[in-house]
Structures are given as structure tokens and as C-alpha cells.
Design an enzyme around this catalytic site. Structure first.
Site: not given
Lengths: 410, 152
Positions: A123, A199, A202, A225, A367
Site C-alpha cells: 500500500h 503492515d 488488512q 477496518k 492506494c
């Protein structure tokens, strides 16, 4: 505990409402998730009964608010199996978490010529902060490429990591849905002497997360999220790393002492939490953790694997070569985030048509423009499923796609 | 809620399927690039101006039906026009898209007098505010190209 999406769905007031007389088919949870009644109520109750400043006032109300705030930190820490809640730093979102690491750890440790390894499926939040250090410090970037089915191509990983200081990568692609082998990647990075930044924005909302099993050094994720409110995220890091890092933002709460000739920092995590934090949102994030914990993250993962499997099969059986679903076909290594191309129709137009049926998908570059260029597209349409979705949502998507080609006559 | 027929008028789809003035121009034509940050669409406008008149214009890049058809119609509309006329047209079009431009030497009366022709078909876009950026992308890129022109 058994998992029933129809029961879960009842917890989400927004999914009860209709638009133009029809229900909402919300398939944009990789963008941001909807909020359950439990989170909304926790935030409302906190504001109605318990709101006060935290960490700076002696009266009972403030002490209780502080306890609720710090209780949320403990919940978030336990949710990712952090060794200590003090290793959880609240930020604005995962983007800020990643910027915090790049700015604070990066500026203290990276110099001209130092290598940071990223992957082609990152991202922008895990690309641009490093580009900024390229411009400022002259660091160099190396990229782990992808296989044809959208997994990391680890063939040359050892070479890419050779001499690197940092390996920063996603645990799950927001475009392809690919779940990466985080533990293996951390081991490879550490063997090469690099620190790891994951990261997990998600990943955390959809899977059992265990930062200790991963062996990661930094892990970033967002509340919004994972059924929590927007405006708050978290950075987990090993205490020793946080202790050694310079502060990120300066101001109140992050200091031990301030004099006319300087300052000293508060211990972590306060060192990285300058100013009044998003107090209500942190409490909401804690409530979101409670909610997901009650569902059971293993159940959540199983539900989403079944749903991804059903959606992929339904769409491909119905549309064959007219639909291309990007990313791995193996459900074991992917989440329920499906980026797709359909009959040559531009995703923006596609999402407009789907919107006529209240089917909410993301159309765009997500993104992740470097990845989009590799896919040979400026944009894709992306349907992303979560705990409140079931097979009927996949069917609604498939039905709504039917009308798309008629309009454009392509 | 406005229906899709308000957005996807036949003339728009015609320009989408068969875009006019596609391609590139070699220098001395100027080139400008525009991005729609929302969806990642990219467009390149090549502008060849001779004696203050648009001698030729080409459009390249990728995008949705709205951005591509708007670019195609834009290229047709400005070809052969003087730069002052083009500026008034851009202003008129952006006005139709509810984009407010600051006052400049072009008067409201001049702007209002501009004929939009086929471009009127894009009027429905304002009912879909998210798509306004798609429709104006080519026009903003045209303005960028005009700013790159060597001073007369």
C-alpha cells in the site's frame, strides 16, 4: 462456538437500513468496516458516563476514564498476543504507525546507501514514507517481486535481503487478498540482520494475530477496518526498539520533563502519544476487540475462507473468461478480498452500475499504484467480504454484474 | 436517485467506444499529463497551437467512459478554435460541472454565450458528484497544456 453471519449481521445497524427501498450489499470492508451496535454503544456510554481527560487529572472521573483507556490498550495487546500492553502505541491509523517507524526509527538508524526492502504489493502507506527517506537520506529501496498468481516471489529473497537494514511488508494485500508468510519472512530478514515491519492493516481484522509467533519487530494496524471507529490505529513494537527510538511528535503527554533548555521523554508508550489522544475512539477500538474476540478470530477466518471460495466459484462459473479475479486461487493463502476485471468495463463504470443495486465495491487504484501498473491496469473493482457478509451478498454481486455489459455494449 | 440513463447518454457511449483524436503529437506540440487521484486514471493531452489557434490536439491515456468521452468531445470542440475561445469554453464546461472559477478577463456574458453542442450530454454527470472529477480531467489537463505553451 459456531459462527453465523446472519446473526452477526443483526449487530450492525447500518446494514438494517435500505437505500431506495433496497438493502445495502456492503462489499467494501477492505476499505473500511461497518460498526456493530456493541462498539457504538460502548462509545456512546463512555461519552455519556465516563468521558474525562486521561493521564493528567487526579479526580475520580479522570481516573476512571484513564482506566477505561488503558483497559483498551490491554485488550488490543492481548488481541495480537503482545508480550506487554506497554508495547502498544495508539496512533491515528496504520498509515501513521508506518510513518512513525520510518520517521523515528528510520531517521535514527538509516543513512545514505542503506537498503530497505519492500514488496510489489505494498500500500502507498508502506511505500511513500520510504520514498521520503530516499529523498532525505539517500537510502536505497529493493523490491520483492510477485509470482503470476499474486504471491510474493521469494526465489531471490536472500539476495534481496543481503545487507538490508529493513524489510517492511504487508501481511495481507489490500488489492490481491494475498496472505504472506510473515513468520518465514521475519526469519529471513533477521537472518540477514534486517529488522521487520509488518503492515497488518488488512490481516488483523480477519485472522488470529500473534506477533510473538511471527517474530516481527514492528506491526501496524487500524481500528476502522476491524469494526472499530476511524481515527485510531496502533503500532506494536518490541519494547527495546521503542525505548531506543527518538520521539515522533512532540507535545504534552510524551514528556517526563521540559526545561527552557530541553526535554526528556516519558517512558513508552506515552513517549509516542503526544497530545490528547482519540480517547473515545480508543475505547471504541477496545470494544471492537471484545466483539471480535467473542466471535473468535479462527471462526472469522474460517467464515471468510468459505465465503471467498463461494464467491470465486460463483463468479467464475457464471462469467467464465469474462471475469478475471486477481490474486491467488488457493484459499489457504488469500483473504476474502477480490479484485477483478469484468468484460473490459472500466471499474469506475462497473461500480456505478453495481451501485444501482446498492452493491458497494471499491473502484480505483486502492492506494497501490505500483501494483496496479504491474497488473496492467489503472484501476480494478474490488469486492471485499467480512463477518457480516454471507453467500447472498456474493450472489447479489454476481446478479448486479449481469447488467453492466448491456449498457456499454462492448 | 438519478438513473444510469442520465449518466450514460448514447452520445457519451459513442465517444467512449470510438474516441476521436486519439494519439500523440510530436514537439513543438506541448504535452500535459493529468491524474484522477480517485481512480488512478491518467490522461495526456497534446496541443499544437499555431498563431493563437488550436491547429491540432490529441488525447492519450486510459480512463472510464465519462473521462474518455469527455476527452474525446473536448478535443473535437477545441480544434480550430482560438485560445480565448477555448478558455471561455473550458470555463463554460467547468461551470456546467458546478466547478466555480475565479473571475478573470472572461466575462460571464462571454462564458454564457459559448455553445456546448454535444458536450451538453455530459450535463447528467453533476447528478453523480463522484464522477465530476472524471468529466473535468481532460479539461483540467487541457488548461495545463495551455499553460505550457510558449509565450506568444
Amino acid at each position: 462456538m459456531s459462527f453465523d453471519a446472519a446473526t452477526v449481521r443483526k449487530d450492525f445497524p447500518i446494514l438494517d437500513r435500505t437505500l431506495d427501498g433496497r438493502p445495502i450489499v456492503y462489499l467494501d470492508s477492505a476499505n473500511t468496516s461497518q460498526k456493530p451496535r456493541q462498539v457504538i454503544d460502548a462509545m456512546t456510554q463512555f461519552m455519556e458516563n465516563s468521558y474525562a481527560p486521561i493521564n493528567r487529572s487526579a479526580y475520580k472521573l479522570a481516573a476512571d476514564a484513564t482506566e477505561l483507556f488503558e483497559g483498551a490498550r490491554r485488550k488490543v495487546g492481548e488481541f495480537i498476543n503482545a508480550p506487554s500492553a506497554d508495547e502498544v502505541v495508539f496512533t491515528k491509523n496504520a498509515t501513521e504507525s508506518l510513518n512513525l517507524v520510518a520517521s523515528s526509527w528510520g531517521r535514527a538508524n538509516l543513512h545514505a546507501g542503506d537498503v530497505v526492502v519492500l514488496t510489489h504489493m505494498e500500500h502507498h502507506a508502506n511505500i511513500v514514507p520510504w520514498h521520503m527517506l530516499v529523498a532525505e537520506r539517500g537510502i536505497r529501496l529493493r523490491w520483492v517481486p510477485l509470482t503470476a498468481d499474486g504471491q510474493l516471489d521469494l526465489t531471490d529473497l536472500a539476495t534481496l535481503l543481503d545487507g538490508a537494514k529493513v524489510f517492511s511488508f504487508t501481511a495481507m494485500s489490500n488489492v490481491l487478498g494475498t496472505i504472506t508468510p510473515v513468520k518465514l519472512l521475519c526469519e529471513a530478514a533477521h537472518a540477514a540482520g534486517a529488522i521487520t515491519i509488518v503492515d497488518a492493516c488488512q490481516y488483523v481484522p480477519h485472522n488470529v494475530t500473534d506477533v510473538q509467533t511471527w517474530g516481527a519487530d514492528f506491526v501496524a494496524f487500524s481500528s476502522h477496518k476491524m469494526c472499530g471507529p476511524s481515527g485510531v490505529g496502533a503500532l506494536w513494537a518490541r519494547a527495546a526498539l521503542l525505548d531506543a527510538m527518538p520521539p515522533f511528535l512532540g507535545g504534552g503527554n510524551m514528556i517526563a520533563d521540559v526545561r527552557l533548555d530541553g526535554f526528556t521523554c516519558a517512558p513508552v508508550p506515552a513517549k509516542f502519544e503526544a497530545g490528547t489522544p482519540p480517547i473515545v475512539e480508543v475505547v471504541g477500538m477496545g470494544a471492537a476487540v471484545d466483539y471480535l474476540t467473542a466471535l473468535g478470530m479462527a471462526n472469522v477466518r474460517r467464515h471468510e475462507m468459505d465465503l471467498a471460495d463461494y464467491a470465486i466459484n460463483t463468479l467464475t462459473e457464471r462469467y467464465g473468461d469474462d471475469i478475471t479475479i486477481h490474486g491467488p486461487t488457493n484459499i489457504e493463502v488469500r483473504g476474502a478480498t477480490l479484485s477483478f476485471a469484468f468484460r473490459g468495463i472500466h471499474p469506475h463504470d462497473l461500480s456505478q452500475v453495481l451501485d444501482q443495486h446498492n452493491v458497494c465495491v471499491r473502484a480505483g487504484h486502492h492506494c497501490a499504484k505500483p501494483l496496479m501498473r504491474l497488473l496492467g491496469a489503472n484501476a480494478t473493482a474490488r469486492a471485499s467480504f467480512y463477518i457480516y457478509n454471507d453467500e447472498s451478498d456474493a450472489d447479489s454481486l454476481a446478479d448486479a454484474l449481469e447488467g453492466a455489459s448491456d449498457i456499454f455494449g462492448l | 436517485m438519478p438513473g444510469l440513463e442520465d449518466l450514460y447518454r448514447e452520445i457519451i457511449l459513442d465517444h467512449y467506444r470510438t474516441p476521436r483524436n486519439r494519439g500523440e503529437l510530436a514537439p513543438p506540440a506541448v504535452r500535459a499529463e493529468g491524474h484522477n487521484p480517485l481512480c488512478g486514471d491518467e490522461i495526456q493531452v497534446y496541443l499544437d497551437v499555431v498563431d493563437g489557434v488550436v491547429n491540432d490536439i490529441k488525447v492519450a491515456g486510459q480512463g472510464c467512459s465519462i473521462s474518455q468521452s469527455s476527452a474525446s468531445m473536448m478535443s473535437q470542440a477545441v480544434k480550430g478554435k482560438g485560445l480565448a475561445e477555448v478558455r471561455a469554453l473550458v470555463r463554460r464546461f467547468r461551470g456546467m460541472m458546478s466547478v466555480e472559477d475565479a473571475e478573470d478577463e472572461i466575462t460571464a456574458a462571454e462564458t454564457a454565450a459559448v455553445k456546448l453542442g454535444d458536450l451538453e450530454a455530459l450535463q447528467g454527470v453533476v447528478k453523480f458528484p463522484v464522477r465530476i472529477k472524471c468529466a473535468t480531467l481532460a479539461w483540467n489537463t487541457l488548461l495545463l497544456a495551455m499553460s505550457e505553451l510558449p509565450a506568444a
